[in-house]
Design a protein around this motif. Structure first.
Motif, PDB file in Angstrom:
ATOM      1  N   GLY A  64     -27.632 -58.220  16.062  1.00 59.35           N
ATOM      2  CA  GLY A  64     -28.912 -57.794  15.508  1.00 59.35           C
ATOM      3  C   GLY A  64     -28.849 -56.409  14.885  1.00 59.35           C
ATOM      4  O   GLY A  64     -29.767 -55.610  15.041  1.00 59.35           O
ATOM      5  N   LEU A  65     -27.766 -56.151  14.169  1.00 62.86           N
ATOM      6  CA  LEU A  65     -27.564 -54.808  13.637  1.00 62.86           C
ATOM      7  C   LEU A  65     -28.617 -54.452  12.594  1.00 62.86           C
ATOM      8  O   LEU A  65     -29.068 -55.307  11.820  1.00 62.86           O
ATOM      9  N   LYS A  66     -29.001 -53.183  12.628  1.00 63.77           N
ATOM     10  CA  LYS A  66     -30.018 -52.658  11.731  1.00 63.77           C
ATOM     11  C   LYS A  66     -29.409 -51.547  10.873  1.00 63.77           C
ATOM     12  O   LYS A  66     -28.426 -50.922  11.278  1.00 63.77           O
ATOM     13  N   PRO A  67     -30.001 -51.271   9.721  1.00 62.01           N
ATOM     14  CA  PRO A  67     -29.471 -50.171   8.898  1.00 62.01           C
ATOM     15  C   PRO A  67     -29.389 -48.850   9.670  1.00 62.01           C
ATOM     16  O   PRO A  67     -28.467 -48.062   9.436  1.00 62.01           O
ATOM     17  N   GLU A  68     -30.304 -48.643  10.607  1.00 61.38           N
ATOM     18  CA  GLU A  68     -30.284 -47.387  11.374  1.00 61.38           C
ATOM     19  C   GLU A  68     -29.147 -47.339  12.394  1.00 61.38           C
ATOM     20  O   GLU A  68     -28.951 -46.317  13.054  1.00 61.38           O
ATOM     21  N   ASP A  69     -28.405 -48.412  12.541  1.00 54.12           N
ATOM     22  CA  ASP A  69     -27.212 -48.403  13.380  1.00 54.12           C
ATOM     23  C   ASP A  69     -25.995 -47.887  12.617  1.00 54.12           C
ATOM     24  O   ASP A  69     -24.916 -47.720  13.205  1.00 54.12           O
ATOM     25  N   THR A  70     -26.162 -47.646  11.327  1.00 54.69           N
ATOM     26  CA  THR A  70     -25.057 -47.111  10.531  1.00 54.69           C
ATOM     27  C   THR A  70     -24.632 -45.757  11.090  1.00 54.69           C
ATOM     28  O   THR A  70     -25.454 -44.846  11.225  1.00 54.69           O
ATOM     29  N   ALA A  71     -23.350 -45.650  11.433  1.00 55.20           N
ATOM     30  CA  ALA A  71     -22.852 -44.439  12.078  1.00 55.20           C
ATOM     31  C   ALA A  71     -21.347 -44.549  12.230  1.00 55.20           C
ATOM     32  O   ALA A  71     -20.762 -45.625  12.067  1.00 55.20           O
TER      33      ALA A  71
ATOM     34  N   HIS B 291     -19.981 -43.680  21.900  1.00 54.12           N
ATOM     35  CA  HIS B 291     -21.002 -42.812  21.328  1.00 54.12           C
ATOM     36  C   HIS B 291     -21.039 -43.093  19.837  1.00 54.12           C
ATOM     37  O   HIS B 291     -20.128 -43.727  19.288  1.00 54.12           O
ATOM     38  N   ARG B 292     -22.058 -42.600  19.178  1.00 52.28           N
ATOM     39  CA  ARG B 292     -22.116 -42.718  17.720  1.00 52.28           C
ATOM     40  C   ARG B 292     -22.732 -41.472  17.121  1.00 52.28           C
ATOM     41  O   ARG B 292     -23.492 -40.762  17.766  1.00 52.28           O
ATOM     42  N   GLN B 293     -22.358 -41.244  15.876  1.00 55.30           N
ATOM     43  CA  GLN B 293     -22.928 -40.118  15.152  1.00 55.30           C
ATOM     44  C   GLN B 293     -23.488 -40.619  13.835  1.00 55.30           C
ATOM     45  O   GLN B 293     -22.716 -41.024  12.939  1.00 55.30           O
ATOM     46  N   ILE B 294     -24.797 -40.614  13.782  1.00 55.60           N
ATOM     47  CA  ILE B 294     -25.506 -40.997  12.563  1.00 55.60           C
ATOM     48  C   ILE B 294     -25.478 -39.810  11.618  1.00 55.60           C
ATOM     49  O   ILE B 294     -25.608 -38.670  12.059  1.00 55.60           O
TER      50      ILE B 294
ATOM     51  N   LYS C 194     -27.131 -36.239  12.161  1.00 59.13           N
ATOM     52  CA  LYS C 194     -27.620 -36.127  13.532  1.00 59.13           C
ATOM     53  C   LYS C 194     -26.476 -35.822  14.484  1.00 59.13           C
ATOM     54  O   LYS C 194     -25.304 -35.926  14.141  1.00 59.13           O
ATOM     55  N   GLN C 195     -26.847 -35.460  15.695  1.00 63.21           N
ATOM     56  CA  GLN C 195     -25.840 -35.184  16.712  1.00 63.21           C
ATOM     57  C   GLN C 195     -25.265 -36.477  17.275  1.00 63.21           C
ATOM     58  O   GLN C 195     -25.899 -37.528  17.237  1.00 63.21           O
TER      59      GLN C 195
END
Length: 118
Positions: free
Chosen positions: A83-90, A36-39, A42-43
């Motif tokens: 293909g990591l994106k900035p929105e994958d930061t978590a 799982h991840r938590q940005i 966000k939840q």
């Protein structure tokens, strides 16, 4: 069941990382492992999960870019991220489900931070 993650860090957009999670303790009763991840702000959300038989489920953001795998001998689950994106930061958390007499018990690792930035 204890879970220890590793492999997080700083990566540039488009880069790759491989996360690992080693389970110890009552591992024979663990039937599902995943990530799982938590940005920030966000939840916590599912990324991917895999059971001992190899059945895999991916959340939409992970499809086509992330690959989950499990080594049942080493009790280790991996998450290969490309293909990591900035929105994958978590913060990425390892998750395990222990099945005892028909009841499922969840366990979590402490998390490993993934930062995608140039």
């Amino acid at each position: 069941v204890q879970l220890v993650e590793s492999g997080g860090g700083l990566v540039q957009p488009g880069g790759s990382l491989r996360l690992s999670c080693v389970a110890s303790g009552s591992t024979p009763t663990v039937n599902v492992m995943g990530w799982h991840r938590q940005i920030p702000g966000k939840q916590r959300e599912l990324v991917a999960m895999i059971n001992r038989s190899g059945r895999i489920d991916y959340a939409d953001p992970a499809k086509g870019r992330f690959t989950i795998s499990i080594d049942n001998v080493k009790n280790t689950v991996y998450l290969e991220m490309t293909g990591l994106k900035p929105e994958d930061t978590a913060v990425y958390y390892c998750h395990a489900q222990q099945l005892l007499i028909g009841v499922s018990y969840p366990y979590w690792g402490r998390g490993t931070l993934v930062t995608v930035s140039s």
